[in-house]
Design an enzyme around this catalytic site. Structure first.
Site, short mmCIF file in Angstrom:
data_model
loop_
_atom_site.label_atom_id
_atom_site.label_comp_id
_atom_site.label_asym_id
_atom_site.label_seq_id
_atom_site.Cartn_x
_atom_site.Cartn_y
_atom_site.Cartn_z
N LYS A 123 27.36 56.69 36.64
CA LYS A 123 27.71 55.27 36.76
C LYS A 123 28.43 55.08 38.08
O LYS A 123 28.94 56.03 38.65
CB LYS A 123 28.62 54.85 35.60
CG LYS A 123 28.67 53.37 35.32
CD LYS A 123 27.39 52.85 34.68
CE LYS A 123 27.64 51.89 33.56
NZ LYS A 123 26.67 51.86 32.53
N1 GLU Z 1 23.66 49.95 32.74
C1 GLU Z 1 22.89 50.15 31.55
C2 GLU Z 1 23.68 50.89 30.50
O1 GLU Z 1 24.87 50.90 30.52
C3 GLU Z 1 21.55 50.75 31.84
C4 GLU Z 1 21.50 52.12 32.39
C5 GLU Z 1 20.13 52.51 32.87
O2 GLU Z 1 19.17 51.85 32.56
O3 GLU Z 1 20.06 53.51 33.57
O4 GLU Z 1 23.13 51.42 29.57
#
Ligand code: GLU
Length: 435
Positions: A123
């Site tokens: 992230k």
């Molecule tokens: N940001 C989204 C989550 O927290 C998607 C992550 C992704 O698709 O890689 O699940």
């Protein structure tokens, strides 16, 4: 730049258990440790999993439209990649910190594993209020950030996706900048792209769709039907808005929705199909013009006496200070990390089931996986196929979580963590430590 996590908050879990105001990182570590105890996880593996594998932190200068230069703090935290490339969103938020990125990256590792996807967890993002940037400034910032991450991301290395404050356009800029730098068209470097450049149908609505599917399954488990169920949804964006609309289609009564300015409430139900979602019209809930609705704050929405509460806006909204006021029979986490670990204990004591983020909103990363497969194979799927395969994956994850929930007599969160963490731990055991 690779930094040590010791600068990123308390490494001592006991302080997290006792913490008065749980940070996102304290909550993430406490959740990990609760699950680790449950499965009797090897201490050496736990030690590795409490820390992210890599943290990238850069400060980048951007020339603003009026000619002056501003610098922005940017992060990409890669927690674990034992099961496959790092995967997770990039958020543009004025509150983003390295600690929060670590917590969210850890959560992505368990979410990918719970869904049995061949991905790890990551992230990151930029500490910025995207609303204060012009489209041109957003583009320059995104392309420059991609340049800084050119050796960090990649279709087989780390695959970002949209998160709070970013969207398909942001992903398109990343895909373009990365492709230009590598001299190859690389659609698989990010997911959540526009359709024209390899995005998947159904990706934007996927986290909301999974939240609705899981709500339906949980209600059935408790011998209740979606029909006539009252639902309050905090946030009316890609998660909350789509979950509300789908549940409404299936017969639920959506009594409250909110945006950052506050909530609208109608005990007889809101016409959610007619209220534009945040991405369609950001101020639509605030501007909703109907004398029949009651206006209330986001905090009040959390305490409504409804069957289902879906916090789908931001993290850390159900805390030790308001958990006792939550009157819903069931909480389904649409956002990442809306419930702190202390609030979790309070809700468990009160027998209020909390369905965790890593299950409820996992449709996002699951359809990201479908998108990545489509990009690698240069084939696109129909929306029907995406919906069908997402339903299959959600049912499989739900069945795994249900089995642990019943066998171990733990909370829903612990059951979901047990499934995800066991898979990550097993992969670490099999691969071993080298050199
Ligand atoms: N940001 C989204 C989550 O927290 C998607 C992550 C992704 O698709 O890689 O699940």
């Amino acid at each position: 730049m690779v930094t040590d996590l010791s600068a990123a908050g308390p490494a001592d879990s006991s302080s997290a258990e006792a913490g008065a105001a749980d940070s996102a990182l304290a909550t993430a570590r406490t959740q990990l440790e609760r699950a680790a105890r449950e499965i009797d996880l090897d201490d050496d593996i736990l030690t590795r999993l409490r820390q992210p594998g890599r943290m990238h932190e850069v400060t980048i200068p951007i020339e603003m439209d009026d000619g002056h230069v501003e610098v922005f703090s940017c992060f990409r935290v890669q927690h674990d990649n034992v099961r496959g490339p790092y995967k997770g969103g990039l958020r543009y938020s004025p509150d983003l910190t390295k600690e929060e990125s670590v917590a969210l990256a850890m959560t992505m590792s368990w979410k990918s594993a719970l869904m049995d996807l061949p991905f790890g967890g990551a992230k990151g993002g930029v500490r910025v209020n995207p609303k204060e940037l012009s489209p041109a400034e957003r583009e320059r910032l995104t392309r420059r950030f991609t340049h800084e991450l050119r050796n960090v991301i990649g279709p087989m290395r780390d695959i970002p996706a949209p998160d709070m404050g970013t969207d398909p356009q942001t992903m398109a800029w990343i895909m373009d900048a990365y492709s230009m730098m590598t001299d190859e068209s690389q659609p698989g470097v990010v997911t959540g792209k526009p359709r024209a450049i390899g995005g998947s149908p159904g990706r934007q609505a996927a986290p909301g769709r999974s939240a609705a599917v899981i709500t339906r399954e949980v209600l059935a488990y408790y011998d209740r039907s979606v029909e006539g169920t009252t639902v309050a949804v905090q946030g009316f964006g890609s998660v909350g808005g789509h979950a509300a609309r789908l549940l409404n289609d299936w017969g639920a009564t959506i009594v409250a929705v909110s945006d950052v300015h506050g909530a609208i409430y109608d005990p007889n139900g809101l016409p959610v199909a007619d209220i534009p979602l945040h991405d369609e019209e950001p101020e639509a809930v605030k501007g909703y013009d109907d004398a029949g609705v009651t206006r209330m704050s986001n905090d009040e929405l959390l305490t409504l006496d409804v069957d289902v509460l879906i916090p789908a806006a931001v993290g850390n909204v159900i805390t030790e200070f308001n958990a006792d006021d939550v009157a819903a029979d069931l909480v389904v986490e649409g956002a990442n990390g809306p419930t702190t670990s202390t609030a979790d204990l309070i809700l468990a004591e009160r027998d209020t089931p909390v369905i965790p983020d890593i299950l409820a909103n996992a449709g996002g990363v699951t359809v990201s996986y479908f998108e990545w497969l489509q990009d690698i194979n240069r084939r696109s799927w129909s929306l029907e196929r995406v919906h069908k395969e997402l339903e299959t994956e959600m049912q499989a994850a739900w069945a795994n979580v249900l089995q642990e929930y019943e066998e171990r007599e733990v909370t829903w969160r612990e059951a979901a963590y047990v499934v995800g963490l066991s898979r990550v731990a097993e992969a670490h055991e099999q691969r071993g430590l080298w050199p």
